[in-house]
Design a protein around this motif. Structure first.
Motif, mmCIF file in Angstrom:
data_model
loop_
_atom_site.group_PDB
_atom_site.id
_atom_site.type_symbol
_atom_site.label_atom_id
_atom_site.label_comp_id
_atom_site.label_asym_id
_atom_site.label_seq_id
_atom_site.Cartn_x
_atom_site.Cartn_y
_atom_site.Cartn_z
ATOM 1 N N LYS A 193 0.821 -1.213 0.000
ATOM 2 C CA LYS A 193 0.000 0.000 0.000
ATOM 3 C C LYS A 193 0.859 1.270 0.000
ATOM 4 O O LYS A 193 0.541 2.237 -0.698
ATOM 5 C CB LYS A 193 -0.923 0.006 1.215
ATOM 6 C CG LYS A 193 -2.036 -1.025 1.151
ATOM 7 C CD LYS A 193 -3.116 -0.657 2.159
ATOM 8 C CE LYS A 193 -4.189 -1.702 2.276
ATOM 9 N NZ LYS A 193 -3.748 -2.953 2.916
ATOM 10 N N ASP A 194 1.948 1.271 0.777
ATOM 11 C CA ASP A 194 2.765 2.488 0.850
ATOM 12 C C ASP A 194 3.370 2.827 -0.509
ATOM 13 O O ASP A 194 3.346 3.979 -0.941
ATOM 14 C CB ASP A 194 3.893 2.317 1.880
ATOM 15 C CG ASP A 194 3.331 2.267 3.295
ATOM 16 O OD1 ASP A 194 2.140 2.613 3.461
ATOM 17 O OD2 ASP A 194 4.081 1.876 4.217
ATOM 18 N N ALA A 195 3.880 1.789 -1.174
ATOM 19 C CA ALA A 195 4.476 2.010 -2.488
ATOM 20 C C ALA A 195 3.413 2.504 -3.470
ATOM 21 O O ALA A 195 3.658 3.400 -4.282
ATOM 22 C CB ALA A 195 5.111 0.719 -2.990
ATOM 23 N N VAL A 196 2.216 1.903 -3.383
ATOM 24 C CA VAL A 196 1.120 2.295 -4.271
ATOM 25 C C VAL A 196 0.788 3.771 -4.055
ATOM 26 O O VAL A 196 0.709 4.557 -5.009
ATOM 27 C CB VAL A 196 -0.117 1.405 -4.011
ATOM 28 C CG1 VAL A 196 -1.360 2.005 -4.643
ATOM 29 C CG2 VAL A 196 0.121 0.001 -4.539
ATOM 30 N N ALA A 197 0.609 4.162 -2.795
ATOM 31 C CA ALA A 197 0.234 5.546 -2.506
ATOM 32 C C ALA A 197 1.333 6.502 -2.963
ATOM 33 O O ALA A 197 1.052 7.554 -3.556
ATOM 34 C CB ALA A 197 -0.026 5.715 -1.018
ATOM 35 N N ASP A 198 2.566 6.120 -2.731
ATOM 36 C CA ASP A 198 3.670 6.990 -3.126
ATOM 37 C C ASP A 198 3.683 7.201 -4.635
ATOM 38 O O ASP A 198 3.831 8.321 -5.123
ATOM 39 C CB ASP A 198 5.009 6.380 -2.667
ATOM 40 C CG ASP A 198 6.161 7.335 -2.922
ATOM 41 O OD1 ASP A 198 6.217 8.359 -2.219
ATOM 42 O OD2 ASP A 198 6.966 7.078 -3.843
ATOM 43 N N PHE A 199 3.471 6.108 -5.390
ATOM 44 C CA PHE A 199 3.464 6.258 -6.844
ATOM 45 C C PHE A 199 2.275 7.096 -7.309
ATOM 46 O O PHE A 199 2.398 7.934 -8.205
ATOM 47 C CB PHE A 199 3.451 4.894 -7.541
ATOM 48 C CG PHE A 199 3.330 5.022 -9.033
ATOM 49 C CD1 PHE A 199 4.413 5.454 -9.789
ATOM 50 C CD2 PHE A 199 2.122 4.782 -9.687
ATOM 51 C CE1 PHE A 199 4.304 5.621 -11.166
ATOM 52 C CE2 PHE A 199 2.003 4.951 -11.059
ATOM 53 C CZ PHE A 199 3.103 5.365 -11.797
ATOM 54 N N LEU A 200 1.122 6.877 -6.692
ATOM 55 C CA LEU A 200 -0.067 7.640 -7.102
ATOM 56 C C LEU A 200 0.158 9.141 -6.917
ATOM 57 O O LEU A 200 -0.213 9.942 -7.779
ATOM 58 C CB LEU A 200 -1.301 7.183 -6.309
ATOM 59 C CG LEU A 200 -1.874 5.823 -6.716
ATOM 60 C CD1 LEU A 200 -3.038 5.447 -5.809
ATOM 61 C CD2 LEU A 200 -2.334 5.845 -8.177
#
Lengths: 286, 420
Positions: B317-324
């Motif tokens: 989730k953290d990586a996803v949010a960071d990319f978004l």
């Protein structure tokens, strides 16, 4: 020698596993989902027979069911009779019989999507091939896919075109299995061609005919890809049959519970019809 | 004994076969520097070249964050929702997806608000029409990446032949009556067989409703008002254009492809949207342009939107949010929309210089600028998936002469049970 009774089962195991995982298990889940309200994302909620009540009282469902039956009832006899006719012609001693067999069988090898798209281009009202050819000889365009009745006729014609070859091959196999001695005996008795067909060919083909009727009935009742790519179910749903209706309810409207219930009803309809046909024909006995 | 060995080897073989079929790409594994390497599954669809642009952006992101890799799964738009749903319900949700409307999957989407310092400031970076596409209650369940606008393509050669001028500025926009006259003249005085190709789409159809001051849902979004007089007039006008054979009925009733009609020079105009620019630029072998859509009682387009979303079930989730958040930044968003010929969702990217068809993009941007929030609210209404099917069906019934416009819209309203 000791019989090793487990050996056959060992050979069956791979198929049983694959069937179980990819057909059996999903089918069991499908039955469960049909008693739930489920959008495909959150957890299913058990609601008993509510989906079935909803479906059976929905006028759209009853319309669609009627439409599907009319389509099947029209397309099955046409397909069976033309397949039998072609098979009978192509088992006589005529020139190029094998060439024609290949030609009639070719559409069977094309995917339904391709057939649907191809005929869509041929039948389009404004840009289609047939109407263009008609315009060259000053004939008004025909509303192939525009008018609900014509659209149904178009779908029926294309279905027969696509599938007649398959059933023809089954009939050819059946015809070649009839012992020539029967015809020889009939010849000695001075029977005409017509008498031979109705007294020998037709009765001997009864099990095959039953098979073809059941197979084609089930197949056409479940028709989907061809119609979706040919008409998309239109105009105004007039060619939207059972499976496309189910697909729409499940995947487009997100009601997986109702969609599963529709599939279960389809299964019951198919089972009942097959049983009736089996009974009528006395188990396909000659 | 021999048989047992056979059986054993068969079962073993089957086991190997099955495990080979399974997804063995372990998404987290340690690399040399001790940092976990993460591969994010992205379900993606493309209308034009945006897939390539996205790939470039993810490559750049990976350069800056070497432990994050992307597995982009290209999916045809028609299968998009089916694929996402199947994966989510099967416990195999992707990490990211590009979608067009969150309605079908909103339960499964990752809320970004915990990752934002100031939620309101974040939303304020976007244009008004884009915000409702990702805001659900107090959650922000995605990033609006680009907006689409409905608009009017025209074949310059046909219009020159017929001696008809299209509006050159927002000052001289056609009204509906003038639009009909222009269509009639072009049809009669040019090589075009048809005046107007009009997409078979309830959303494209609804443009007329908004131009006439109507709407599909009420202002509070709690009831249907598509049977009020403004909306019914829009349907009457649409039917009239068909009755006069200015729009060929084969599109709405026979599934004819409107793009082919325009691209092959058979239709003088195409009522569609800005996503066609790339394809017409490459495939149309005549001069074409984009002009302003006519106005009823007001000018209006309909903003459609694409979003990129993360999933609740993602293991990263953290990586996803960071990319978004990276993807939504001004610079990256500008690169994405410019190279794909899209309209930006960011207020600060409203005036971009496009390499392809910059003038035409400005017309689309202007159509959006005069459009209220109402169409977006309507099209984001959770009841829309069932309503839009009925809009298409009932409009088709009217066009085929089965039923009168008022009756059709009344019937539609009666047949919908709104859930909220």
């Amino acid at each position: 020698m000791k019989t090793r009774s487990w050996v056959p089962y060992a050979f069956l195991l791979p198929n049983m596993l694959i069937f179980g995982i990819f057909v059996g298990l999903p089918a069991i889940y499908g039955v469960y989902y049909s008693f739930t309200e489920w959008d495909g994302i959150s957890s299913p909620v058990f609601i008993g027979l509510e989906n079935f009540r909803h479906i059976l009282t929905d006028p759209n469902f009853l319309d669609m069911l009627k439409r599907t039956f009319i389509y099947v009832v029209l397309v099955v006899p046409f397909t069976v009779i033309s397949a039998l006719g072609l098979a009978w012609l192509l088992t006589r001693k005529i020139k190029f019989a094998n060439f024609f067999r290949t030609i009639f069988y070719l559409p069977v090898m094309i995917s339904f999507i391709v057939i649907g798209l191809m005929w869509n281009w041929i039948l389009q009202v404004d840009t289609g091939l047939i109407n263009y050819l008609l315009s060259l000889i000053s004939i008004d365009p025909i509303n192939w896919l525009l008018d609900p009745v014509m659209a149904n006729i178009s779908v029926i014609i294309v279905t027969i075109w696509a599938r007649v070859g398959f059933f023809m091959v089954i009939f050819i196999a059946g015809l070649q299995n009839i012992s020539p001695t029967l015809y020889e005996a009939a010849d000695i008795d001075g029977a005409s061609d017509r008498v031979k067909f109705f007294k020998i060919t037709f009765p001997m083909l009864k099990p095959i005919t039953l098979l073809v009727i059941i197979l084609s009935f089930i197949e056409f009742f479940k028709t989907f890809a061809l119609v979706v790519s040919l008409t998309g179910g239109g105009p105004i749903n007039s060619t939207k049959y059972y499976v496309q209706y189910t697909y729409d309810v499940g995947f487009n409207q997100g009601e997986f519970g109702v969609g599963s219930a529709l599939s279960l009803i389809l299964f019951i309809i198919m089972a009942v019809i097959t049983l009736i046909q089996w009974k009528i024909s006395d188990g396909g006995r000659v | 004994m021999k048989n047992k060995i056979y059986l054993l080897s068969m079962v073993l073989g089957l086991f190997i076969l099955l495990s080979a079929c399974s997804d063995n790409s372990d998404s987290t594994s340690s690399d040399g520097e001790g940092e976990d390497e993460v591969t994010l599954d992205v379900i993606w669809f493309s209308d034009g070249n945006e897939g390539e642009v996205f790939k470039e952006i993810t490559d750049k992101y990976t350069e800056e964050n070497p432990n994050i890799k992307f597995n982009i799964i290209d999916t045809p738009y028609d299968d998009l929702m089916t694929r996402i749903r199947t994966r989510v319900s099967g416990g195999d949700a992707p990490d990211l997806a590009r979608i067009s409307g969150v309605n079908h999957v909103q339960e499964a989407l990752l809320d970004l608000s915990p990752y934002l310092e100031d939620k309101q400031a974040f939303l304020d970076e976007f244009v008004d029409v884009a915000i409702p596409t990702v805001e659900r209650g107090d959650k922000i369940i995605g990033i609006p990446t680009d907006v689409t606008a409905h608009g009017l393509f025209y074949n310059k050669e046909h219009f020159e032949q017929a001696g008809v001028e299209v509006p050159q500025s927002t000052e001289d926009v056609w009204n509906w009556e003038e639009f009909k006259q222009a269509l009639t003249q072009v049809k009669e005085n040019s090589d075009a067989r048809f005046a107007l190709a009009y997409d078979l789409s309830p959303s494209r159809y609804s443009t007329l409703i908004y131009q006439n001051g109507g709407s599909i849902f009420s202002d509070d979004q709690q009831s249907l008002v598509i049977n009020n007089s403004e909306s019914v007039e829009a349907l009457e006008y649409f039917k009239d254009l068909h009755d006069q054979e200015l729009i060929p009925s084969s599109i709405w009733l026979g599934g004819e492809n409107p793009n082919s009609l325009f691209r092959s020079g058979q239709a003088a105009m195409h009522f569609s949207g800005n996503w066609n620019i790339q394809s017409y630029e490459e495939n149309a072998d005549f001069e074409w342009g984009v002009t302003y859509m006519p106005e009823g009682s007001q000018r209006s387009s309909v903003a459609g939107g694409k979003q990129i979303v993360g999933f609740n079930d993602s293991e990263h989730k953290d990586a996803v949010a960071d990319f978004l958040l990276y993807f939504s930044s001004q610079e990256v968003n500008a690169e994405f929309v410019k190279e794909s010929s899209f309209l930006s969702t960011r207020a600060d990217n409203a005036e971009l210089d496009y390499e392809v068809r910059s003038e035409e993009m400005k017309v689309f941007a202007d159509e959006l600028a005069v459009t209220s929030e109402l169409p977006t609210l309507d099209w984001e209404n959770p009841n829309m998936p069932s309503v839009e099917t009925l809009i298409t069906e009932n409009v088709q019934k009217v066009l085929s002469g089965d039923i009168e416009p008022q009756e059709a819209m009344d019937e539609l309203v009666d047949n919908v049970e709104l859930e909220n």
